[in-house]
Write a protein that holds these residues in place. Structure first.
Motif, PDB file in Angstrom:
ATOM      1  N   GLY A   1     -12.035  11.958   5.184  1.00 24.20           N
ATOM      2  CA  GLY A   1     -13.353  11.973   5.812  1.00 24.20           C
ATOM      3  C   GLY A   1     -14.122  13.263   5.601  1.00 24.20           C
ATOM      4  N   GLU A   2     -13.431  14.353   5.318  1.00 29.09           N
ATOM      5  CA  GLU A   2     -14.083  15.655   5.166  1.00 29.09           C
ATOM      6  C   GLU A   2     -15.003  15.680   3.944  1.00 29.09           C
ATOM      7  N   ALA A   3     -14.536  15.145   2.829  1.00 31.68           N
ATOM      8  CA  ALA A   3     -15.345  15.142   1.605  1.00 31.68           C
ATOM      9  C   ALA A   3     -16.614  14.332   1.795  1.00 31.68           C
ATOM     10  N   GLU A   4     -16.496  13.191   2.444  1.00 34.70           N
ATOM     11  CA  GLU A   4     -17.665  12.337   2.657  1.00 34.70           C
ATOM     12  C   GLU A   4     -18.691  13.025   3.554  1.00 34.70           C
ATOM     13  N   ARG A   5     -18.222  13.683   4.608  1.00 27.45           N
ATOM     14  CA  ARG A   5     -19.137  14.415   5.501  1.00 27.45           C
ATOM     15  C   ARG A   5     -19.850  15.538   4.746  1.00 27.45           C
ATOM     16  N   LEU A   6     -19.065  16.331   4.005  1.00 28.01           N
ATOM     17  CA  LEU A   6     -19.655  17.435   3.255  1.00 28.01           C
ATOM     18  C   LEU A   6     -20.612  16.910   2.184  1.00 28.01           C
ATOM     19  N   ALA A   7     -20.209  15.857   1.500  1.00 24.50           N
ATOM     20  CA  ALA A   7     -21.068  15.274   0.463  1.00 24.50           C
ATOM     21  C   ALA A   7     -22.400  14.835   1.054  1.00 24.50           C
ATOM     22  N   GLY A   8     -22.373  14.214   2.214  1.00 21.83           N
ATOM     23  CA  GLY A   8     -23.608  13.785   2.866  1.00 21.83           C
ATOM     24  C   GLY A   8     -24.489  14.958   3.241  1.00 21.83           C
ATOM     25  N   GLN A   9     -23.889  16.004   3.800  1.00 22.42           N
ATOM     26  CA  GLN A   9     -24.656  17.188   4.182  1.00 22.42           C
ATOM     27  C   GLN A   9     -25.249  17.881   2.945  1.00 22.42           C
ATOM     28  N   LEU A  10     -24.436  18.017   1.914  1.00 17.86           N
ATOM     29  CA  LEU A  10     -24.913  18.668   0.696  1.00 17.86           C
ATOM     30  C   LEU A  10     -26.047  17.876   0.051  1.00 17.86           C
ATOM     31  N   TRP A  11     -25.852  16.553  -0.060  1.00 18.70           N
ATOM     32  CA  TRP A  11     -26.882  15.755  -0.731  1.00 18.70           C
ATOM     33  C   TRP A  11     -28.198  15.781   0.047  1.00 18.70           C
ATOM     34  N   ALA A  12     -28.115  15.740   1.363  1.00 15.67           N
ATOM     35  CA  ALA A  12     -29.338  15.830   2.171  1.00 15.67           C
ATOM     36  C   ALA A  12     -30.059  17.147   1.903  1.00 15.67           C
ATOM     37  N   ALA A  13     -29.314  18.233   1.898  1.00 10.62           N
ATOM     38  CA  ALA A  13     -29.921  19.551   1.633  1.00 10.62           C
ATOM     39  C   ALA A  13     -30.441  19.639   0.203  1.00 10.62           C
TER      40      ALA A  13
END
Length: 139
Positions: free
Chosen positions: A122-134
């Motif tokens: 779940g950590e990669a998906e959360r980080l990926a979402g935050q990064l892509w939004a930014a």
């Protein structure tokens, strides 16, 4: 634009897809030790930056800078490392890595510095979402 573009199998296996910018496919390296983005221009057969059309070179510079700014804002690194090596994977790709003095490879390069550590469930998906939004806001 991306007619004939195929992502190298090794890049695909080692990364998580974040999305596509106007020129580049944006990937997150599967290594939680370093905040590490990879930009791959969606141009079939691209190997060297200087062989891209000038407009693509300029766009790649813009996208690389935008990626660096996002990593800087999100991770407050001591240094941003940017490079296009291509010794193992010849497909043109730009590494943009947030480095800290306390990371396990400092001050050396991240390549060949021990084993990659995958993200927890779940950590990669959360980080990926935050990064892509930014990243979408910055491009």
């Amino acid at each position: 634009m991306d007619r004939g573009f195929e992502l190298n199998a090794r890049l695909e296996a080692d990364t998580i897809l974040l999305g596509d910018w106007p020129l580049s496919r944006v990937l997150l390296m599967r290594n939680r030790l370093f905040p590490w983005l990879i930009l791959v221009p969606r141009r079939a057969g691209a190997v060297e930056i200087h062989r891209l059309p000038v407009a693509d070179q300029m766009q790649l510079t813009h996208e690389t800078s935008a990626a660096a700014k996002v990593l800087e804002q999100m991770f407050q690194p001591d240094k941003i490392n940017t490079g296009a090596l291509g010794n193992v994977v010849s497909q043109l790709h730009i590494h943009v890595i947030a480095r800290r003095r306390d990371d396990p490879a400092w001050p050396g390069p991240v390549w060949g510095s021990g084993q990659a550590v995958d993200y927890a469930e779940g950590e990669a998906e959360r980080l990926a979402g935050q990064l892509w939004a930014a990243l979408q806001r910055s491009a």
